[in-house]
Design a protein around this motif. Structure first.
Motif, mmCIF file in Angstrom:
data_model
loop_
_atom_site.group_PDB
_atom_site.id
_atom_site.type_symbol
_atom_site.label_atom_id
_atom_site.label_comp_id
_atom_site.label_asym_id
_atom_site.label_seq_id
_atom_site.Cartn_x
_atom_site.Cartn_y
_atom_site.Cartn_z
ATOM 1 N N GLN A 14 0.968 6.835 -16.626
ATOM 2 C CA GLN A 14 1.139 7.699 -15.459
ATOM 3 C C GLN A 14 -0.193 8.036 -14.811
ATOM 4 O O GLN A 14 -0.252 8.373 -13.632
ATOM 5 C CB GLN A 14 1.843 8.985 -15.873
ATOM 6 N N ASN A 15 -1.274 7.968 -15.575
ATOM 7 C CA ASN A 15 -2.591 8.314 -15.050
ATOM 8 C C ASN A 15 -3.195 7.139 -14.298
ATOM 9 O O ASN A 15 -3.268 6.024 -14.795
ATOM 10 C CB ASN A 15 -3.536 8.729 -16.190
ATOM 11 N N GLY A 16 -3.635 7.385 -13.075
ATOM 12 C CA GLY A 16 -4.300 6.342 -12.309
ATOM 13 C C GLY A 16 -3.365 5.273 -11.789
ATOM 14 O O GLY A 16 -3.826 4.188 -11.434
ATOM 15 N N SER A 17 -2.084 5.533 -11.727
ATOM 16 C CA SER A 17 -1.137 4.547 -11.229
ATOM 17 C C SER A 17 -1.219 4.469 -9.707
ATOM 18 O O SER A 17 -1.737 5.376 -9.047
ATOM 19 C CB SER A 17 0.281 4.926 -11.646
ATOM 20 N N PRO A 18 -0.697 3.367 -9.122
ATOM 21 C CA PRO A 18 -0.669 3.277 -7.657
ATOM 22 C C PRO A 18 0.065 4.450 -7.025
ATOM 23 O O PRO A 18 -0.312 4.916 -5.949
ATOM 24 C CB PRO A 18 0.060 1.957 -7.415
ATOM 25 N N ASP A 37 0.156 7.509 -8.199
ATOM 26 C CA ASP A 37 -0.757 8.648 -8.217
ATOM 27 C C ASP A 37 -1.721 8.594 -7.033
ATOM 28 O O ASP A 37 -2.062 9.628 -6.442
ATOM 29 C CB ASP A 37 -1.548 8.676 -9.521
ATOM 30 N N GLU A 38 -2.172 7.403 -6.685
ATOM 31 C CA GLU A 38 -3.094 7.262 -5.557
ATOM 32 C C GLU A 38 -2.414 7.664 -4.249
ATOM 33 O O GLU A 38 -3.022 8.311 -3.390
ATOM 34 C CB GLU A 38 -3.595 5.820 -5.482
ATOM 35 N N ILE A 39 -1.155 7.289 -4.107
ATOM 36 C CA ILE A 39 -0.408 7.671 -2.899
ATOM 37 C C ILE A 39 -0.245 9.182 -2.839
ATOM 38 O O ILE A 39 -0.474 9.817 -1.797
ATOM 39 C CB ILE A 39 0.970 6.988 -2.880
ATOM 40 N N LEU A 40 0.146 9.769 -3.973
ATOM 41 C CA LEU A 40 0.339 11.213 -4.013
ATOM 42 C C LEU A 40 -0.969 11.954 -3.770
ATOM 43 O O LEU A 40 -0.987 12.993 -3.096
ATOM 44 C CB LEU A 40 0.938 11.620 -5.360
ATOM 45 N N ALA A 41 -2.071 11.451 -4.309
ATOM 46 C CA ALA A 41 -3.376 12.078 -4.118
ATOM 47 C C ALA A 41 -3.767 12.074 -2.640
ATOM 48 O O ALA A 41 -4.328 13.056 -2.131
ATOM 49 C CB ALA A 41 -4.435 11.374 -4.954
ATOM 50 N N ARG A 42 -3.465 10.976 -1.942
ATOM 51 C CA ARG A 42 -3.783 10.918 -0.510
ATOM 52 C C ARG A 42 -2.961 11.947 0.275
ATOM 53 O O ARG A 42 -3.470 12.583 1.206
ATOM 54 C CB ARG A 42 -3.531 9.512 0.036
ATOM 55 N N LEU A 43 -1.710 12.093 -0.100
ATOM 56 C CA LEU A 43 -0.874 13.079 0.573
ATOM 57 C C LEU A 43 -1.381 14.495 0.315
ATOM 58 O O LEU A 43 -1.372 15.351 1.213
ATOM 59 C CB LEU A 43 0.575 12.934 0.104
#
Length: 447
Positions: free
Chosen positions: A3-7, A9-15
């Motif tokens: 779950q850590n560093g998944s694609p 997560d990257e989308i959610l981080a941008r949001l």
């Protein structure tokens, strides 16, 4: 995949970054000890009242004593913690049903159905009651839970009307352009152009309003709303639903709510009460006819597919109502209403415990007040419309007049410091970019 560093997560981080850049990022915070509470919804301060606490503990201790056998063993016949299942399986009990009858009688309603929260009650009600082809008409500032329920419903259309605007349809209201039509205009349109079935009464129209609006603190003009609905829909197919989450405990004899204060019990189709505000505990109830209650038991998914509240929750609601019914909150209500009157004088506030103080820099003002020992919260978009940012001040029976005056002084000091610094002060960069909204409506504070 980790779950850590998944694609994803990257989308959610941008949001999240996008929301952070707009100064709209939400986070969990704890209230520092020793601060004066002007933020919580516990208007009557019942959860910290010694008599309410003692009654709650006494009930639980009595139940524990019954559960304990003479040899110290525990009888497996009842639970003190959880209910063990949904209401339709093993979560129901005699205590549940007696409490529902007690609450319904207290509020002058034929029947009641408990939910785990007022949000669950609203979602359950609005998602299953409107039938295909029916219409839901709602105040534009209605609570998010009603929107969630409406989105799940089978209603043919959902139509907003301008906040608290019942009559007429001119484009100018109080010197400012209105964002929407009046309730009267919307209902006339439904009756006239949406089909003959509404005029004949064969299709239903549900009208959703709040007794006290949670962000603005103003009261719904329920008398006018009832009159408008009955006049415009004489076939009796207009059904008013009032969310009293923020008015129960405050208005009406012994805190019975705004509907009871106005004597409209027989002209309001359903009421949704929340126990997490003035009542000081948790949970919610829908007050309705016995037939509606039975329908909700069969169709409200937020009741059917969730574990019912456990004995501690039921006990907390019970002792709170017992406290109100015996007049225990009379002095608390008197003190709270006195504070509301004082705040009305000092801040041009609505006649409720909720005071919106409008400012384009709510985070800066909230930080300043918190540093002075007064807990208030900034309210920004999307919780409220952009341009109506504010701090939300909530008064409580546990507040003192000195604390109210101290909070007002803190706000005045913040205003003075901003004027002295040319308006820059300590606001965030994102707050500097917010456009100042138009002056607040009459009866609301504006900085």
């Amino acid at each position: 995949m980790s779950q850590n560093g998944s694609p994803l997560d990257e989308i959610l981080a941008r949001l999240l970054d996008r929301r952070r850049s707009r100064n709209q990022l939400r986070s969990l915070t704890a209230v520092p000890a020793g601060t004066a509470d002007f933020s919580s919804n516990a208007y009557l301060s019942l959860s910290s009242h010694p008599a309410v606490q003692q009654a709650f503990l006494t009930h639980l201790q009595s139940a524990a004593a019954v559960n304990t056998g003479g040899d110290g063993g525990v009888k497996p016949t009842s639970s003190l913690l959880g209910s063990g299942g949904s209401r339709l399986l093993d979560g129901n009990s005699l205590e549940y049903e007696v409490l529902e009858q007690t609450i319904a009688a207290f509020h002058g309603a034929p029947a009641g159905l408990l939910f785990n929260s007022a949000m669950d009650a609203n979602v359950g009600l609005f998602s299953c009651i409107p039938q295909p082809g029916d219409v839901v008409v709602y105040d534009e500032l209605i609570h998010a839970s009603v929107h969630d329920g409406m989105r799940m419903s089978r209603a043919g259309e959902r139509i907003p009307f301008a906040h608290n605007r019942v009559w007429g349809d001119t484009s100018i209201v109080g010197g400012a352009e209105s964002r929407g039509r009046s309730l009267e205009a919307v209902l006339q349109d439904v009756r006239g152009s949406k089909g003959a079935l509404f005029k004949s009464g064969e299709r239903n129209v549900f009208i959703a309003v709040e007794g006290v609006y949670s962000m603005d603190g103003d009261l719904a003009p329920l008398g006018d709303i009832v009159q408008c609905v009955e006049r415009t829909l004489p076939g009796g197919n207009g059904y008013i639903i009032v969310d009293e989450a923020h008015s129960v405990g405050i208005f009406g004899n012994q805190g019975r709510g705004l509907v009871c204060e106005l004597g409209l019990e027989d002209r309001i189709w359903a009421r949704v009460l929340g126990f997490g505000k003035a009542m000081g505990c948790a949970g919610g109830i829908i007050l309705s006819s016995p037939t509606t209650r039975s329908y909700l038991i069969n169709y409200a998914r937020t009741l059917i597919y969730t574990t019912a509240m456990g004995p501690p929750s039921i006990t907390s609601i019970r002792v709170t109502y017992e406290f109100l019914a015996r007049g225990g909150a009379t002095s608390l209500l008197h003190h709270l209403r006195s504070l509301i009157q004082q705040a009305h004088t000092l801040l041009l506030a609505p006649q409720s415990p909720i005071i919106p103080v409008f400012t384009s820099w709510p985070r800066s003002l909230a930080r300043h007040c918190q540093k002075q020992g007064y807990m208030v919260r900034p309210i920004v978009a999307p919780t409220v419309l952009k341009g109506s940012e504010r701090i939300r001040v909530c008064l409580h029976a546990g507040n003192t007049l000195g604390e109210v005056r101290g909070l007002v002084a803190a706000v005045e000091a913040w205003v003075a410091s901003r004027k002295g610094s040319g308006g820059e002060g300590e606001q965030d960069d994102a707050e500097r970019g917010l456009l100042a909204s138009e002056a607040g409506e009459k009866g609301k504070a504006r900085l």
